[in-house]
Design a protein around this motif. Structure first.
Motif: not given
Length: 320
Positions: A38-42, A267-276
């Motif tokens: 999650f942190a790496e997605a930022v 991408s899953p990474g973009k979804t993680a950033l959206d969640a944050l």
């Protein structure tokens, strides 16, 4: 977990993406791994991105230059707005009639005309400045101008117009909710990248999971709503779908609809950033409610504020 990996892992599948997807499906991914990905997605602009002898404005200018001057609202949404206006006219009313009715509820006159259309480039510039300097540094009036650009043409956007007028109205509330420079005092200070990354490490895991699932579902919700409204318009029926659309036309839910439609097949990474980002927005909302104890929270539970599937998550208050 081993069986799941056997079904989903393979060439080209990034371990971090697999960890996020498995976490979203409720599998026992180690907490340290979850928080790390999650942190790496930022990956958003930060003070570290400013070149020597440069400034945050230089970075914002460069980032904005990568965007076109097109409408920030997806063309599909604009087409639905226009088709709905036609249906209303055929029924003997108009967008102008609805506009006057909405304005009357808020005691407003017609919204001021925007002298120049706001483009994707303007949004990129504003968001980059917020990311580097801190979300609290962006003038509330400019936020209102950006927000009103997302409304249907000719339809009022009371929330955005409140910001344009220098919300809040009373000096007492302004002192609590705005900085002396006119920024938002209820958002964490500092680089947005640092603030968002800290949420990845500090948010309780159940909240992180719920935010991920909401962020994952939002593009599906946006596409499904557009599909249903387009079908209803073509058949001149399904008042339920049309009503759901009109509830998003001039309120915060409109922003969620636009960003979610733009996030389809992400991408899953973009979804993680959206969640944050959802967690960041929820924290800001909690701070506002803490400063205004008598706020009418029930208004935030209406469909025009948040879609039903995320309303409880966004309005939940931590027990005292």
């Amino acid at each position: 977990m081993v069986v799941w990996l056997g079904q989903h892992a393979g060439p080209g599948k990034r371990p971090g993406d697999l960890a996020l997807i498995a976490f979203g499906e409720g599998l026992p991914v180690p907490e340290a791994t979850v928080r790390k990905v999650f942190a790496e997605a930022v990956r958003i602009p930060s003070p570290d991105d400013i070149p020597p002898e440069g400034s945050s404005v230089n970075v914002a200018d460069a980032n904005a230059a990568k965007r076109g001057r097109s409408d920030p609202v997806p063309a599909r949404i604009r087409r639905i707005d226009a088709a709905l206006a036609t249906v209303l006219e055929d029924a003997g009313t108009s967008v102008a009639d609805i506009t006057r009715a909405v304005l009357a509820q808020f005691g407003r006159q017609a919204p001021p005309a925007q002298t120049e259309p706001v483009t994707r480039r303007d949004w990129a510039h504003g968001s980059t400045m917020a990311a580097i300097e801190g979300a609290d540094t962006v003038d509330v009036r400019y936020l209102g101008t950006l927000g009103r650009s997302l409304a249907p043409l000719g339809v009022p956007a009371p929330t955005a117009e409140d910001l344009e007028l220098g919300w809040p109205g009373s000096e007492q509330e302004a002192e609590r909710l705005l900085t002396p420079e006119g920024g938002l005092a209820f958002v964490p200070t500092g680089s947005l990248e640092e603030v968002i990354r800290e949420l990845a490490w500090a948010t309780p895991l159940p909240d992180l999971l719920q935010a991920w699932r909401i962020a994952s579902y939002m593009p599906t919700w946006a596409v499904d709503l557009c599909d249903r409204v387009e079908a209803a318009l073509a058949a001149r029926e399904s008042a339920e779908a049309l009503s759901e659309w009109t509830q998003t036309m001039c309120a915060p839910a409109r922003v969620l609809l636009i960003t979610a439609l733009d996030s389809a097949e992400q991408s899953p990474g973009k979804t993680a950033l959206d969640a944050l980002m959802l967690l960041f927005q929820r924290e800001a909302l909690r701070r506002v409610l803490a400063e205004i104890p008598d706020a009418e929270v029930e208004n935030l539970e209406q469909p025009w504020a948040f879609p039903p599937f995320m309303s409880a998550f966004m309005t939940f208050r931590t027990p005292e």
